[in-house]
Design a protein around this motif. Structure first.
Motif, short mmCIF file in Angstrom:
data_model
loop_
_atom_site.label_atom_id
_atom_site.label_comp_id
_atom_site.label_asym_id
_atom_site.label_seq_id
_atom_site.Cartn_x
_atom_site.Cartn_y
_atom_site.Cartn_z
N THR A 91 20.30 84.11 15.16
CA THR A 91 20.34 83.48 13.84
C THR A 91 21.70 82.86 13.57
N ALA A 92 22.75 83.59 13.90
CA ALA A 92 24.10 83.06 13.71
C ALA A 92 24.35 81.85 14.61
N MET A 93 23.89 81.92 15.85
CA MET A 93 24.10 80.81 16.79
C MET A 93 23.28 79.59 16.41
N SER A 94 22.17 79.78 15.72
CA SER A 94 21.33 78.64 15.35
C SER A 94 22.06 77.66 14.44
N GLY A 95 23.12 78.12 13.77
CA GLY A 95 23.87 77.25 12.88
C GLY A 95 25.07 76.60 13.51
N SER A 96 25.27 76.77 14.82
CA SER A 96 26.46 76.19 15.45
C SER A 96 26.15 75.42 16.72
N MET A 97 25.02 75.66 17.35
CA MET A 97 24.74 75.02 18.64
C MET A 97 24.63 73.50 18.52
N GLY A 98 24.28 73.00 17.33
CA GLY A 98 24.11 71.57 17.17
C GLY A 98 25.37 70.82 16.80
N VAL A 99 26.53 71.49 16.83
CA VAL A 99 27.76 70.85 16.39
C VAL A 99 28.14 69.65 17.26
N VAL A 100 27.65 69.59 18.49
CA VAL A 100 28.01 68.49 19.40
C VAL A 100 26.92 67.42 19.48
N LEU A 101 25.88 67.56 18.66
CA LEU A 101 24.76 66.63 18.74
C LEU A 101 24.80 65.62 17.59
N ARG A 102 24.20 64.47 17.82
CA ARG A 102 24.09 63.43 16.80
C ARG A 102 23.14 63.90 15.70
N PRO A 103 23.49 63.71 14.42
CA PRO A 103 24.62 62.97 13.87
C PRO A 103 25.63 63.89 13.19
N CYS A 104 26.07 64.96 13.85
CA CYS A 104 26.91 65.98 13.23
C CYS A 104 28.13 65.37 12.54
N LEU A 105 28.36 65.80 11.30
CA LEU A 105 29.43 65.23 10.49
C LEU A 105 30.81 65.55 11.06
N LEU A 106 30.97 66.70 11.69
CA LEU A 106 32.26 67.06 12.27
C LEU A 106 32.69 66.05 13.33
N VAL A 107 31.75 65.58 14.12
CA VAL A 107 32.05 64.56 15.13
C VAL A 107 32.44 63.25 14.47
N VAL A 108 31.76 62.91 13.38
CA VAL A 108 32.09 61.68 12.66
C VAL A 108 33.52 61.75 12.12
N ILE A 109 33.94 62.93 11.63
CA ILE A 109 35.31 63.09 11.13
C ILE A 109 36.32 62.89 12.25
N ILE A 110 36.03 63.45 13.44
CA ILE A 110 36.94 63.27 14.58
C ILE A 110 37.10 61.79 14.91
N ALA A 111 36.00 61.07 14.97
CA ALA A 111 36.07 59.64 15.28
C ALA A 111 36.77 58.86 14.18
N ALA A 112 36.64 59.33 12.93
CA ALA A 112 37.28 58.62 11.81
C ALA A 112 38.79 58.84 11.79
N LEU A 113 39.24 59.99 12.31
CA LEU A 113 40.66 60.32 12.26
C LEU A 113 41.48 59.63 13.33
N ASN A 114 40.86 59.22 14.43
CA ASN A 114 41.64 58.58 15.50
C ASN A 114 40.78 57.57 16.23
N ASN A 115 41.45 56.66 16.92
CA ASN A 115 40.78 55.56 17.60
C ASN A 115 40.61 55.80 19.09
N SER A 116 40.93 57.00 19.55
CA SER A 116 40.88 57.26 20.98
C SER A 116 39.48 57.52 21.49
N VAL A 117 38.56 57.90 20.60
CA VAL A 117 37.18 58.18 21.00
C VAL A 117 36.24 57.58 19.97
#
Length: 776
Positions: free
Chosen positions: A388-414
């Motif tokens: 149950t705990a893992m079900s809320g974190s395994m998708g952090v690397v999948l589209r369209p996770c907001l955390l990934v969008v923040i990383i891309a917004a903070l820098n132009n390297s990726v």
């Protein structure tokens, strides 16, 4: 939950003062996020309806030209020559540059002015001739939308500030803030409330002092942006202080006696711990308004944090639906062993996790269902809690996770495309590792029902899910084909609320509403098939439109083809095959409404508390990051290391520690400002580095001392159930399996992702492939 003693129009005062304003702010956020899309579509409609609409938009706005379109050039030239000679006569220095008047240049200037004047008159007369009342009415609508969107866009920071303050006050009054353990005794409540009061007063003083600093800066002639926000922060923190003081003097009646001071300290909300720790450090440095400065940094990402609030609402709306139960109905005929069921659940849950921002919201939305279904499938409680705990974190690397969008917004390297492409591979690795570890830890033989028995029953139970596919497909096709807006990381916060509201209308209002979606979907599919025919002819003739390539056009063709084929098949099967009854084990959960109105009310009420708890935690995580940044600890790391292996080791250890004590949204801002450049300078590829960061944050979600997803799991499953999962005997692993299994999986994944690509260039290129702009 006790019924509120004071109600107005069958709504509690709390709903009028917190849930209703929160709903209004969320709807304003959706309108703001979709405003550009709406406006661009209005412009397209105008241009397709009236030729030259971009020119006609000036109807009633462009004033009649005052210039003379047919002047007497000879007369005007004579005046210009006379005026020029008079100017030269009055200028004592004119003789230095010569006294001759260039008549040819003056005539050319006059002819150019006449040409421009005639152009203005032609445009004005064209507008007057073609500007029908319909054009003016449409222009007024389109211009009004543009003005409202622009105005709201200038106040995004204010929207976020109001949202945080209203929801944080609600979380305080409802005892909803996230802590390491809930308050059960009077001693717990006293310590928890006192900690919140101290933290809120510290925030209030910081905001007051920061305002004074900026007043001094303005007096010195320094330009200060968004100064008006200080009044709202001060009022908000004053409200939080009063809320905490009220809680302190009015403890709940159901509190127990006893308890210890040590355990009571664990009931202080995490945001209060972070605030008091960061505030004390800032004060020791003489930087008294430091916390408010870093809150201002959070406002710079107001769009992303407003999107996170929408994702929380999306998660709470999802909780009001039956979708999670219906998915388990499909899995139940397979009679899988508990470990195999957990593996499948994690694979399925990763998608909605990514679509709810990977902030633990999916655990709140579906955690209780996942836990209960896994226990029903025979899973031991420790394993069910881990999954149950893992079900809320395994998708952090999948589209369209907001955390990934923040990383891309903070820098132009990726880019987001690069991160999501690599993330899919990392997700596959993590899921495979869970399967391996869970199989080694199983207590009974693995099992699965025979295919001949499971497949027919499972397919039969897919049919009740078809209406959901049809509804979601209708929303996606409507936005994609009519509004040219795809369901991706940019527009998911807009489209998903519409999708879930449509699903609730089907479940809570009437199942016959599905026919309305079908009526809308069918012509859209027919129109899409007509477009497919045109795309196919263009590919056959080689007539590729400008700005695209044959490969992109071919990908578009097959994407639309399979989309239309799947939706068409769902429509045919649903209307031609008898729908079986839903699983008899289904029982509505507490807090799930039976009607549309109650479902929306429950979802918004829960959203208000969760937004306050999570955003306050994230806001103070940014301040903790500021303390770490200002402490000089990061500067103690050398800019270059003896080898990339040493650099990788120190960076991995540092990021795991940061991920364990900070919320990922605050941690990613810190890592971007400090560790990222060190990694790049030591030869670590940016895409490789950020994937390591994401996996480290996944590990942080699940690791003490914070272990946010475990805290959220406890919140939805219940303290009694979590306590009952404790294993009094057995080995160390069995007693702490809910922590050790997720840590083992994610730690192994982190080590593999960090070091193995350094050993193999081909593997590195496969996992972290750069995507050229326009090549996707």
């Amino acid at each position: 939950m006790d019924k509120p003693s004071l109600t107005v129009a069958n709504r509690s005062v709390a709903e009028w003062l917190s849930s209703l304003p929160t709903l209004i702010l969320l709807l304003l956020t959706i309108f703001l996020a979709s405003g550009e899309v709406i406006h661009s579509q209005l412009l397209k409609i105008g241009e397709n309806t009236w030729e030259g609409y971009f020119l006609l938009r000036g109807a009633g706005v462009v004033e009649q030209p005052t210039c003379n379109r047919d002047p007497d050039l000879d007369q005007e030239l004579a005046k210009a020559i006379k005026q020029k000679k008079q100017q030269m006569a009055d200028d004592p220095l004119a003789s230095i540059f010569g006294t001759d008047v260039d008549e040819a240049a003056l005539r050319q200037s006059l002819e150019s002015s006449r040409h421009n004047c005639r152009g203005r008159w032609e445009r004005y007369e064209l507008i007057q001739d073609k500007a029908t009342p319909g054009v003016i009415a449409f222009r007024t609508l389109e211009g009004g939308v543009a003005k409202v969107v622009t105005t709201l866009g200038n106040y995004k920071r204010l929207l976020l500030c109001l949202l945080v303050m209203i929801c944080a006050a609600t979380a305080t009054l409802t005892r909803h803030h996230i802590s390491l353990r809930p308050a059960h005794t009077r001693k717990d409540h006293f310590v928890s409330s006192l900690g919140q009061l101290a933290a809120n007063i510290m925030l209030l003083l910081s905001a007051w002092l920061y305002r004074g600093e900026e007043i001094s800066a303005i007096a010195d002639g320094v330009q200060v942006n968004h100064f008006y926000l200080h009044q709202f922060w001060i009022a908000g923190f004053l409200l939080l202080s009063f809320a905490a003081f009220y809680q302190l003097i009015r403890p709940p009646k159901d509190l127990e006696e006893g308890g210890t001071w040590g355990k009571a300290m664990l009931t202080i909300p995490l945001y209060s711990f972070m605030c008091l720790t960061a505030g004390a450090q800032f004060i020791s440095q003489g930087y008294y308004h430091g916390i408010s400065v870093y809150l201002g940094m959070m406002m710079e990402l107001s769009t992303l944090f407003l999107s996170l609030a929408l994702y929380i609402w999306i998660g709470m709306l999802l909780r009001q639906t039956k979708m999670a139960h219906l998915v388990f109905d499909v899995l139940r005929p397979w009679k899988m062993s508990p470990e195999l069921m957990c593996f499948v659940v994690l694979a399925v849950a990763a998608v909605p996790t990514a679509y709810t921002g990977a902030s633990g919201i999916f655990v709140i939305a579906a955690g209780a269902t996942i836990y209960n279904e896994l226990v029903r499938a025979g899973a031991r409680k420790q394993l069910a809690l881990a999954a149950t705990a893992m079900s809320g974190s395994m998708g952090v690397v999948l589209r369209p996770c907001l955390l990934v969008v923040i990383i891309a917004a903070l820098n132009n390297s990726v880019t987001t495309d690069e991160l999501f492409t690599s993330g899919l591979k990392i997700f596959g690795l993590s899921l495979f590792l869970f399967f391996i570890y869970s199989q080694f830890a199983r207590t009974a033989p693995a099992r699965i029902a025979p295919f001949s028995e499971a497949v027919p029953q499972s397919l039969k139970r897919l049919i009740p899910l078809l209406p959901y596919v049809i509804i979601m497909g209708t929303v996606v096709v409507f936005f994609r084909d009519l509004l040219d807006t795809e369901l991706n990381e940019n527009y998911a916060p807009i489209i998903l609320p519409v999708m879930l509201l449509a699903i609730l209308a089907y479940e809570k209002l009437s199942t016959k509403s599905l026919h309305v979606f079908t009526i809308v979907l069918l012509p859209l599919l027919i129109y899409s098939c007509y477009n497919l025919w045109g795309i196919n002819n263009a590919l056959d003739a080689g007539a590729i439109p400008t700005g695209t390539s044959a490969e992109e056009l071919n990908d578009l063709f097959w994407g639309l083809f399979w989309r239309n084929a799947i939706l068409g098949a769902c429509l045919a099967i649903y209307y031609l095959v008898k729908t079986p009854d839903m699983d008899p084990h289904y029982q509505p959960e507490p807090g799930v409404g039976e009607k549309m109105e109650s479902s929306l009310r429950f979802a918004t009420n829960e959203t208000t508390g969760h937004i306050g708890a999570l955003l306050m935690l994230m806001a103070l995580s940014v301040s903790v990051g500021g303390i770490i940044e200002r402490s000089g600890v990061m500067e103690m790391l050398p800019e270059t290391f003896p080898s990339i292996w040493v650099a990788m080791t120190l960076l991995v250890v540092t990021m795991v520690i940061i991920g364990m004590i900070m919320d990922p949204y605050g941690a990613v801002i810190l890592v971007n400002a400090t560790l990222a450049q060190i990694a790049f300078d030591n030869g670590i590829d940016p895409l490789h580095f950020w994937m390591i960061t994401l996996v480290a944050f996944e590990l942080g979600y699940l690791s003490p001392p914070v272990a946010l997803n475990h805290l959220l799991t406890r919140q939805v499953v219940g303290d009694e159930e979590v306590e009952s999962a404790k294993v009094p005997g057995g080995n160390f692993y069995r007693r702490y399996e809910k922590f050790l299994l997720p840590i083992a999986v994610m730690l192994t994944a982190l080590l593999l992702v960090s070091y193995v690509p350094l050993m193999s260039d081909s593997l590195h290129e496969f996992l972290f492939q750069k995507i050229q702009a326009g090549a996707h």
